[in-house]
Each structure stands twice: as structure tokens, then as C-alpha cells.
Design an enzyme around this catalytic site. Sequence first.
Site, PDB file in Angstrom:
ATOM      1  N   CYS A  40       0.818  -1.214   0.000  1.00 22.49           N
ATOM      2  CA  CYS A  40       0.000   0.000   0.000  1.00 22.49           C
ATOM      3  C   CYS A  40       0.846   1.256   0.000  1.00 22.49           C
ATOM      4  O   CYS A  40       0.650   2.157  -0.818  1.00 22.49           O
ATOM      5  CB  CYS A  40      -0.938  -0.005   1.204  1.00 22.49           C
ATOM      6  SG  CYS A  40      -1.992   1.461   1.288  1.00 22.49           S
ATOM      7  N   CYS A  75      -1.500   1.554  -3.081  1.00 23.41           N
ATOM      8  CA  CYS A  75      -2.545   2.565  -2.893  1.00 23.41           C
ATOM      9  C   CYS A  75      -2.034   4.002  -2.874  1.00 23.41           C
ATOM     10  O   CYS A  75      -2.566   4.862  -3.576  1.00 23.41           O
ATOM     11  CB  CYS A  75      -3.293   2.322  -1.578  1.00 23.41           C
ATOM     12  SG  CYS A  75      -3.602   0.596  -1.180  1.00 23.41           S
ATOM     13  N   LYS A 101      -0.106   5.213  -6.075  1.00 20.64           N
ATOM     14  CA  LYS A 101      -1.104   5.186  -7.152  1.00 20.64           C
ATOM     15  C   LYS A 101      -2.042   6.374  -7.042  1.00 20.64           C
ATOM     16  O   LYS A 101      -2.360   7.022  -8.048  1.00 20.64           O
ATOM     17  CB  LYS A 101      -1.904   3.887  -7.082  1.00 20.64           C
ATOM     18  CG  LYS A 101      -3.083   3.832  -8.046  1.00 20.64           C
ATOM     19  CD  LYS A 101      -4.087   2.785  -7.612  1.00 20.64           C
ATOM     20  CE  LYS A 101      -4.799   3.202  -6.338  1.00 20.64           C
ATOM     21  NZ  LYS A 101      -5.719   2.154  -5.844  1.00 20.64           N
ATOM     22  N   TYR A 152      -9.206  -3.748 -11.292  1.00 19.83           N
ATOM     23  CA  TYR A 152      -9.114  -2.357 -10.870  1.00 19.83           C
ATOM     24  C   TYR A 152      -7.730  -1.762 -11.120  1.00 19.83           C
ATOM     25  O   TYR A 152      -7.607  -0.579 -11.441  1.00 19.83           O
ATOM     26  CB  TYR A 152      -9.517  -2.209  -9.399  1.00 19.83           C
ATOM     27  CG  TYR A 152      -8.520  -2.753  -8.398  1.00 19.83           C
ATOM     28  CD1 TYR A 152      -7.571  -1.917  -7.825  1.00 19.83           C
ATOM     29  CD2 TYR A 152      -8.544  -4.084  -8.005  1.00 19.83           C
ATOM     30  CE1 TYR A 152      -6.658  -2.384  -6.906  1.00 19.83           C
ATOM     31  CE2 TYR A 152      -7.639  -4.560  -7.095  1.00 19.83           C
ATOM     32  CZ  TYR A 152      -6.694  -3.723  -6.541  1.00 19.83           C
ATOM     33  OH  TYR A 152      -5.781  -4.201  -5.633  1.00 19.83           O
ATOM     34  N   GLU A 209      -7.358   1.512 -13.373  1.00 20.18           N
ATOM     35  CA  GLU A 209      -6.785   2.705 -12.758  1.00 20.18           C
ATOM     36  C   GLU A 209      -5.573   3.210 -13.537  1.00 20.18           C
ATOM     37  O   GLU A 209      -5.431   4.407 -13.800  1.00 20.18           O
ATOM     38  CB  GLU A 209      -6.400   2.404 -11.308  1.00 20.18           C
ATOM     39  CG  GLU A 209      -7.610   2.272 -10.397  1.00 20.18           C
ATOM     40  CD  GLU A 209      -7.261   1.821  -8.999  1.00 20.18           C
ATOM     41  OE1 GLU A 209      -8.074   2.038  -8.082  1.00 20.18           O
ATOM     42  OE2 GLU A 209      -6.164   1.236  -8.799  1.00 20.18           O
ATOM     43  N   HIS A 264     -27.873  19.769  -0.997  1.00 23.25           N
ATOM     44  CA  HIS A 264     -28.014  20.327  -2.354  1.00 23.25           C
ATOM     45  C   HIS A 264     -27.135  21.558  -2.532  1.00 23.25           C
ATOM     46  O   HIS A 264     -26.984  22.340  -1.596  1.00 23.25           O
ATOM     47  CB  HIS A 264     -29.479  20.696  -2.589  1.00 23.25           C
ATOM     48  CG  HIS A 264     -29.767  21.219  -3.954  1.00 23.25           C
ATOM     49  ND1 HIS A 264     -29.842  20.395  -5.061  1.00 23.25           N
ATOM     50  CD2 HIS A 264     -29.987  22.492  -4.396  1.00 23.25           C
ATOM     51  CE1 HIS A 264     -30.102  21.143  -6.124  1.00 23.25           C
ATOM     52  NE2 HIS A 264     -30.195  22.421  -5.748  1.00 23.25           N
ATOM     53  N   GLU A 281     -26.676  13.839  -3.277  1.00 26.74           N
ATOM     54  CA  GLU A 281     -28.096  13.929  -2.969  1.00 26.74           C
ATOM     55  C   GLU A 281     -28.930  12.957  -3.809  1.00 26.74           C
ATOM     56  O   GLU A 281     -30.026  12.560  -3.404  1.00 26.74           O
ATOM     57  CB  GLU A 281     -28.605  15.354  -3.179  1.00 26.74           C
ATOM     58  CG  GLU A 281     -28.682  15.803  -4.625  1.00 26.74           C
ATOM     59  CD  GLU A 281     -29.177  17.237  -4.760  1.00 26.74           C
ATOM     60  OE1 GLU A 281     -30.347  17.499  -4.415  1.00 26.74           O
ATOM     61  OE2 GLU A 281     -28.380  18.087  -5.194  1.00 26.74           O
TER      62      GLU A 281
END
Length: 460
Positions: free
Chosen positions: A43, A48, A51, A179, A183, A437, A442
Amino acid sequence: MAQYDYDLFVIGAGSGGVRAARLAAMSGARVAVAEEDRVGGTCVIRGCIPKKFMVYASEFSHHLKTAKSYGWTVERATFDWPAFLAEKDKEIARLSGVYVRNLHNAGAELVHGKGRVVDAHTVEVAGHGTSTTGKILIATGGRPWRPSDIPGCELAITSNEAFQLPELPKRIVIAGGGYIAVEFAGIFNGLGVDTTLVYRGPNLLRGFDDDVRSHVAEELEKRGVKVILATQHTAIEKTASGLVSRFANGHDVESDAVMWALGREPYVEGLGLEAAGVKLTEKGSVAVDEYSRTNVENIWAVGDVTDRINLTPVAIREGQAFAETEFYDRPTKFDHEMVASAVFSQPPIGAVGLAEADARHRYGKVDIYFARLRPMKYAFAGADERALIKLVVDSATERVVGCHVVGPDAPEMIQMAAIAMKMGVTKTQWDATCAVHPTLAEELVTLREKYVPMGLGQVA
């Protein structure tokens, strides 16, 4: 006199191993951690964190295009890859140092070298000899898998090398549909590299909701990534002008680099697990029970090496649960249900719970709430970009069992959705939440009409 040199010996100083070691040491236990590379694991060092820095860097090209519609005059922008690498490496070194200090501050001993299990109570570290220990924790993580039976396969890089390329290629072919592949396709494309993504399956991101998969493939292509499905490499050949990827469908693509992103495998090689009698699964991961215990009474394993849910926060929680159970007399199991995940594709994905197909298989009848819409930011800029929001609800209980978001800030949204879903929120309770909002988030609480998806649904 103590029976062993240590109470716990951890092999692997990634996120899971470090968390377990720190907590165990803070209980007063004598703890050692062996790490053959830099502290921090996949990681921090080659996963992670670097990246995400690359994703941030690559997104600026898209932001600059959008900025013109908001009245900004943007001069010709250039990207300095070596300068970025230097800053990235500086930050990674800092984070690795934090991990080292945290181990030392907790009272754990760090041993630099590859650890190997000699027997059920003995660990050998290359260059440091052997030590005896009451408990052993395997936390060696995973590593990129690369094919060995494709002519020229050695000419391709993996994600490990992608973080340290001496220069950006002008053209790249990425093989894979998970992934990591998706990515890096977004990263290289955003940095101005002519990017081709090739996957043998019918669609990208196997395991994700089918609507999400189709949507992401479509959006990637809108941004300029060439997506080729239902084929795979048969060979890679080096020529005077680059590398030629030959595919099973008869087509060839020339590039300056080829990257394997075909998945990861548990890192068990050379750990001596067989000598200790530790059982592995058919896929080569360490087999463990719900308490992360192997079939050998005093040996445990956490994180990607167990191939349960291969996410850093999961490894951390597994390591914590192990320490709580074994050193604080608080039996703890990590619940692997309803774990949220993010894909930092462009646009990004946030998902928690079940895909529609899996929910129908488990519950029989489900209700679907679904929308595709233009994010406000890009609608103003006139960009042809869509966000996707999808809720999967168990019809019998009204419980929300799946939430899938593709669009700006989706990973940030999904963390909050995961809290509610972990608590068993129903659609009625979900709808009772007042919207914020104007936001994309939302839309999560304003979906009212049940929908049976046909393809990708309606465009708002």
C-alpha cells in the site's frame, strides 16, 4: 527464563503486519517484525498511496480542459514526470519512516531481511540467523502475477515497475480488466500517453455490478482510452520502433511499453510454510479460519496473503483482531460482510454490498433504483460525461444491500453509505434522510421509482 526469544514474530511489515505488531507490543509482549523491503508494504510503497498520487497528477489534464468553460485562460500546460517522481518518492519515504517510528515507539523490534518459517516456533531472517517465538504471524501480502508462457512476456512491466519508469512512454498497452488495469489506464491516459486497454473477458471489472462495468468502459473510451475486449496477448515482439503486441483476434498494436495488470498472487514463495505444515488453498493463499488462525495452532496470517478481501483497511482490521484476540484476551473476528471499496478509475467508483446479479441469487426478488445523469460540474462545461448511481434493495425486508456510484467523489460518498448499510438501513430510512443540495450525493437519497435496468437505463 522465557521459553522463547519472542512472544510474537511477524513476517511482513505492511499495513496488517505493522498494526498487529504494534498492538501486540503495546500489551507488553516481546515482538519482532521481519521485512525484506521498505517498511509499509504494498500500500505505502508500490500500491494505494503512490497510485493515488499518480491519479491526482493525471486528473489535472481533465481539470484544465474543464477550466476553460469556467472562464479560465489556460496556457499550454506541460507535465514533468521526473519532478513528479521525485516528490512522490519523497513522500513515500516519509510515510515509510512513520511506520518505522510507530513500530519502535510501540516497543517492537524491526529486523531487515526476508523471514522464513523453520518450524512451528522458529523463524529465520536472512542475514540475522534464527529466533524462537511463541506465535508467528504471516503478513507478506501479494505481488503482481505475470504470465510465463507468452513469447516475449518478459518485455512487459507490472504495476511495481510502473511507479519507477525512468520516462513516460508515448504509447502503452495495458493487459487486464481489474481495478489495477483500469486505474493505470486512466493514469497514463491522463498524463498524455496513448493508452490501449486489452482484456480477455466480455467486460471490465469482473465482480462489480454489470451496469457499473458497462458504464466505466464507456466513460473510459470517452476520455480517450482505447478499450479492446474478448482477446488477449499471444506474443510481444521487440522491434526497432517499439513493442508489438499480438492478440488472439489477429490484431497487432505497437507501443513503447506493455504492462501486465492481470491480477495479484499471495506472496508465499520461500516462506517455509510447508516445513511448518501450514495449509494453503487451491489458489496458493494461506488458509485461515475466522480468527485468522492457520491449521497450525500457533501460526496466523492476515491480509492479502490470505486472499479474503484484498484491501488495506481489511488487512489492518484483521491484524487488529488478531492482536485483540491473542494479546488482550478479547476474542475478536473481523466481519468481512458489507466492506466498501473504491476504484480510482476516471471516473472513480465507490461500491458497497452486493451487485444486482448476486443480490438476485441470494434474495430472489430485489428492487432496483437507478439513474444516469450529468454531473453539475461537467454539464456546465458541456462535457459528455455521465455519473451512475444504483441501489439494490431486498424486496422482502426493504434493506439496502447494494450501493454503487460512478462519478466525481464516488469513493468519498461510499464511505458514508457503508456506515448506514453496515447498520442494516432500510430504503424507507434511507429516503427519510434529507438531501444535501446541490451535490451528486443527494441523488442517493432522492431515488424513488423502482427500475428494472435494460442496458444502461435512462439518461437524465
